[in-house]
Design a protein around this motif. Structure first.
Motif, PDB file in Angstrom:
ATOM      1  N   MET A 136      11.742   0.435   0.273  1.00  0.00           N
ATOM      2  CA  MET A 136      11.750   0.326   1.734  1.00  0.00           C
ATOM      3  C   MET A 136      10.349   0.534   2.319  1.00  0.00           C
ATOM      4  O   MET A 136       9.479   1.116   1.689  1.00  0.00           O
ATOM      5  CB  MET A 136      12.700   1.365   2.334  1.00  0.00           C
ATOM      6  CG  MET A 136      12.318   2.799   2.024  1.00  0.00           C
ATOM      7  SD  MET A 136      13.354   4.008   2.896  1.00  0.00           S
ATOM      8  CE  MET A 136      12.440   4.183   4.447  1.00  0.00           C
ATOM      9  N   SER A 137      10.176   0.023   3.535  1.00  0.00           N
ATOM     10  CA  SER A 137       8.932   0.220   4.286  1.00  0.00           C
ATOM     11  C   SER A 137       7.723  -0.315   3.525  1.00  0.00           C
ATOM     12  O   SER A 137       6.672   0.324   3.484  1.00  0.00           O
ATOM     13  CB  SER A 137       8.740   1.703   4.629  1.00  0.00           C
ATOM     14  OG  SER A 137       9.825   2.157   5.413  1.00  0.00           O
ATOM     15  N   ILE A 173      12.232   6.485   9.717  1.00  0.00           N
ATOM     16  CA  ILE A 173      12.122   6.347   8.260  1.00  0.00           C
ATOM     17  C   ILE A 173      12.949   7.383   7.488  1.00  0.00           C
ATOM     18  O   ILE A 173      13.672   7.026   6.553  1.00  0.00           O
ATOM     19  CB  ILE A 173      10.632   6.341   7.830  1.00  0.00           C
ATOM     20  CG1 ILE A 173      10.029   4.944   8.101  1.00  0.00           C
ATOM     21  CG2 ILE A 173      10.455   6.745   6.378  1.00  0.00           C
ATOM     22  CD1 ILE A 173       8.530   4.842   7.850  1.00  0.00           C
ATOM     23  N   SER A 188      -0.268   3.481   4.348  1.00  0.00           N
ATOM     24  CA  SER A 188       0.337   4.753   3.923  1.00  0.00           C
ATOM     25  C   SER A 188      -0.283   5.207   2.605  1.00  0.00           C
ATOM     26  O   SER A 188      -0.537   6.404   2.396  1.00  0.00           O
ATOM     27  CB  SER A 188       1.844   4.589   3.738  1.00  0.00           C
ATOM     28  OG  SER A 188       2.399   3.733   4.708  1.00  0.00           O
ATOM     29  N   LEU A 189      -0.517   4.248   1.699  1.00  0.00           N
ATOM     30  CA  LEU A 189      -1.155   4.576   0.419  1.00  0.00           C
ATOM     31  C   LEU A 189      -2.540   5.169   0.662  1.00  0.00           C
ATOM     32  O   LEU A 189      -2.916   6.170   0.040  1.00  0.00           O
ATOM     33  CB  LEU A 189      -1.292   3.322  -0.446  1.00  0.00           C
ATOM     34  CG  LEU A 189      -0.007   2.817  -1.094  1.00  0.00           C
ATOM     35  CD1 LEU A 189      -0.251   1.456  -1.759  1.00  0.00           C
ATOM     36  CD2 LEU A 189       0.504   3.816  -2.134  1.00  0.00           C
ATOM     37  N   LEU A 205       0.320  -0.384   2.572  1.00  0.00           N
ATOM     38  CA  LEU A 205      -1.033  -0.112   2.065  1.00  0.00           C
ATOM     39  C   LEU A 205      -1.750   0.964   2.885  1.00  0.00           C
ATOM     40  O   LEU A 205      -2.502   1.771   2.332  1.00  0.00           O
ATOM     41  CB  LEU A 205      -1.881  -1.390   2.044  1.00  0.00           C
ATOM     42  CG  LEU A 205      -1.374  -2.572   1.218  1.00  0.00           C
ATOM     43  CD1 LEU A 205      -2.466  -3.637   1.096  1.00  0.00           C
ATOM     44  CD2 LEU A 205      -0.910  -2.155  -0.167  1.00  0.00           C
ATOM     45  N   THR A 239       9.698   4.384  -1.904  1.00  0.00           N
ATOM     46  CA  THR A 239       8.666   3.860  -1.003  1.00  0.00           C
ATOM     47  C   THR A 239       7.408   3.612  -1.843  1.00  0.00           C
ATOM     48  O   THR A 239       7.404   3.863  -3.057  1.00  0.00           O
ATOM     49  CB  THR A 239       8.334   4.877   0.110  1.00  0.00           C
ATOM     50  OG1 THR A 239       7.552   5.938  -0.445  1.00  0.00           O
ATOM     51  CG2 THR A 239       9.590   5.438   0.758  1.00  0.00           C
ATOM     52  N   VAL A 240       6.343   3.167  -1.204  1.00  0.00           N
ATOM     53  CA  VAL A 240       5.076   2.961  -1.921  1.00  0.00           C
ATOM     54  C   VAL A 240       4.596   4.240  -2.613  1.00  0.00           C
ATOM     55  O   VAL A 240       3.863   4.168  -3.600  1.00  0.00           O
ATOM     56  CB  VAL A 240       3.952   2.431  -0.997  1.00  0.00           C
ATOM     57  CG1 VAL A 240       4.261   1.030  -0.528  1.00  0.00           C
ATOM     58  CG2 VAL A 240       3.716   3.356   0.196  1.00  0.00           C
ATOM     59  N   PRO A 280       3.977   0.517   7.737  1.00  0.00           N
ATOM     60  CA  PRO A 280       3.852   1.285   6.493  1.00  0.00           C
ATOM     61  C   PRO A 280       3.593   0.389   5.283  1.00  0.00           C
ATOM     62  O   PRO A 280       4.010  -0.757   5.256  1.00  0.00           O
ATOM     63  CB  PRO A 280       5.218   1.983   6.367  1.00  0.00           C
ATOM     64  CG  PRO A 280       6.154   1.143   7.162  1.00  0.00           C
ATOM     65  CD  PRO A 280       5.343   0.567   8.279  1.00  0.00           C
TER      66      PRO A 280
END
Lengths: 326, 326
Positions: B119-120, B99, B129-130, B127, B304-305, B125
């Motif tokens: 990305m991702s 990543i 990751s969030l 939700l 990203t997120v 990765p």
């Protein structure tokens, strides 16, 4: 390391929780607690300067974010729009129907003074709201359910205490397990108030009080209990103190949804908290970090959890976040 | 209503899912699907124009966000940095260790061309990751655990199919319930690979194959199975087709933490998905909306997120979000 300088405005359960929560974050420093009481009478849980609220003007260069720890009923609507004239603020305003009007007032005051005010921070509103917006955005066809508990409701406990013959009381809101299961099974049920939660009351009666009458008065109380299945247990003062002194809470946000081809999705977020005010405080501190960073980028006005990108909450660098959390 | 014009780059399970997911969102319109195959041979699940990938240049004024639906191993590392020169993009790059390098390349290409590349995006990765960043930020003292399943792992199914004597196979990753319970109980256990997940394999053997040898080869396969408790079941081709044709998946992110006074907190997010690619697609579409709005505000580069505030994902106005979701 440069520390984020925090002020605590109001020093009840939430204010004490914020002071404790700040101590768990190496990039935070509590500069002062502000109180309407005589500072001499305020015992803080960790050493810190205590000042009267009318001294805040002397701290505009010494505090980066002021966390407002008053109540939503009367304190915050008055305080937030005044304090935000001097500081970036974070508050836990939680009177849902009044959120739009509160936002407008805070936004105007914050923009005029060039500050940033984060409102309605905590777990509901707060983390539960985040679950609702993420779930509905990523799965638009479905139904969202919020359940609270098992946990102590201060408002309902207070209502019981106002019943004649009641000496003390604690009320727990309890989600109905079978309703949770129906949602998890993808039934998308229409659930009435009664079907979602039960109310569990532990009551200490005054000596010689008519217990049957107390129970009837509680169970028939409009708004608070009449629409629920309510259990009333009479216990001793001693038992209330030893078994029900905590402030646990928690809950669930679930969304049951489906794809265009009919495949089912279940997304669920849940919390189980030994201490409701301490967790709320811990969320407030994380959002203080966010506000600090966003204010540095020049952002002003009122914001909620919806307006704040997750990266701002985290003490790690953005590269480190991607490496270890993504 | 002005619609967000979507392009789909690559048309496998994910591409089809994106087309379906877009159909559930009134503010979205799929303009075209781009494929490396002969467009005449591509049957779309809903009516849409199909073009060769080398035609994308003709669409720069007709598409707001291009969703890249290729694989992470070879497609995305090549495609994303090229396509982002022409369009805002969303991709589901999920090779965790790569990543940081992927971000740098996408970020440089996106910034140079004035586009935005998300990305991702997906669920892990995505939700998951969030959940990790929110949980760790609001509760800094504790341990985070990610469990996957019960769900189909394509990579492990492929690995089994490479064993001599195997005709077809499906592998499920299954979280160990007792490990989940230990985390929920606040034990903060150190869990080995074997203690967290088991691997459940359904195998169709070729006629006359040595079943004991196949089972041994699967169970001893390094990286894929040797570190796990693995169950192998031999079934008929018919049973594989009727009972194991879906692509379900899911999982859990849990954080067990405590306050400065020792009060415990448990935060948990879970997913249960009948179709892994359809849910991932639905997340991609929500982030396409976010990218569209953020690009309009002038934001460029890779994101990203973590970099995207929740408000951007939601089709509601910000005032409506505060009123109905906060």
């Amino acid at each position: 390391m440069e520390k984020i300088r925090i002020g605590i405005y109001g020093y009840g359960n939430l204010g004490r929780g914020v002071q404790y929560a700040a101590s768990q974050n190496a990039d935070m420093e509590v500069v002062a607690v502000f109180t309407r009481r005589d500072p001499e009478t305020v015992q803080t849980v960790l050493p810190v300067k205590v000042e009267r609220t009318d001294k805040i003007k002397e701290y505009t260069d010494k505090i980066d974010v002021m966390i407002l720890c008053g109540g939503s009923a009367t304190d915050l609507p008055e305080q937030s729009k005044e304090v935000v004239k001097l500081f970036n603020t974070v508050d836990s305003f939680d009177t849902h129907p009044k959120i739009p009007a509160y936002f407008e007032k805070l936004d105007a005051a914050a923009k005029e003074s060039g500050h940033l005010g984060a409102m309605s921070i905590g777990w509901d509103p707060g983390l539960f709201s985040l679950s609702r917006i993420y779930f509905e955005s990523v799965a638009p066809k479905g139904s969202t359910y919020t359940f609270w508990g098992k946990g102590v409701s201060q408002g309902h406990s207070d209502a019981i205490r106002r019943v004649p013959g009641v000496k003390d009381a604690k009320q727990y809101t309890v989600p109905v397990e079978s309703a949770l299961e129906r949602v998890r099974n993808g039934e998308n049920p229409n659930l009435s108030t009664r079907e979602k939660h039960t109310r569990l009351c532990y009551v200490v009666a005054e000596e010689g009080a008519d217990l049957a009458l107390i129970e009837k008065k509680i169970k028939e109380m409009p708004d608070y209990f009449a629409d629920y299945d309510t259990e009333v247990h009479f216990i001793s003062e001693e038992e209330l103190k030893t078994q029900h002194s905590g402030m646990p809470h928690g809950g669930f946000v679930l969304r049951s949804s489906e794809s265009a081809t009919g495949n089912k999705f279940l997304t669920e977020f849940s919390l189980k908290l030994d201490s409701n005010p301490e967790f709320t405080s811990s969320v407030l501190i994380a959002y203080a970090r966010a506000i600090y960073k966003m204010a540095k980028e020049g952002k002003t006005g009122a914001v909620t959890v919806f307006d704040i990108a997750p990266k701002y909450l985290c003490a790690m660098s953005e590269a480190e976040q991607r490496k270890s959390l993504l």
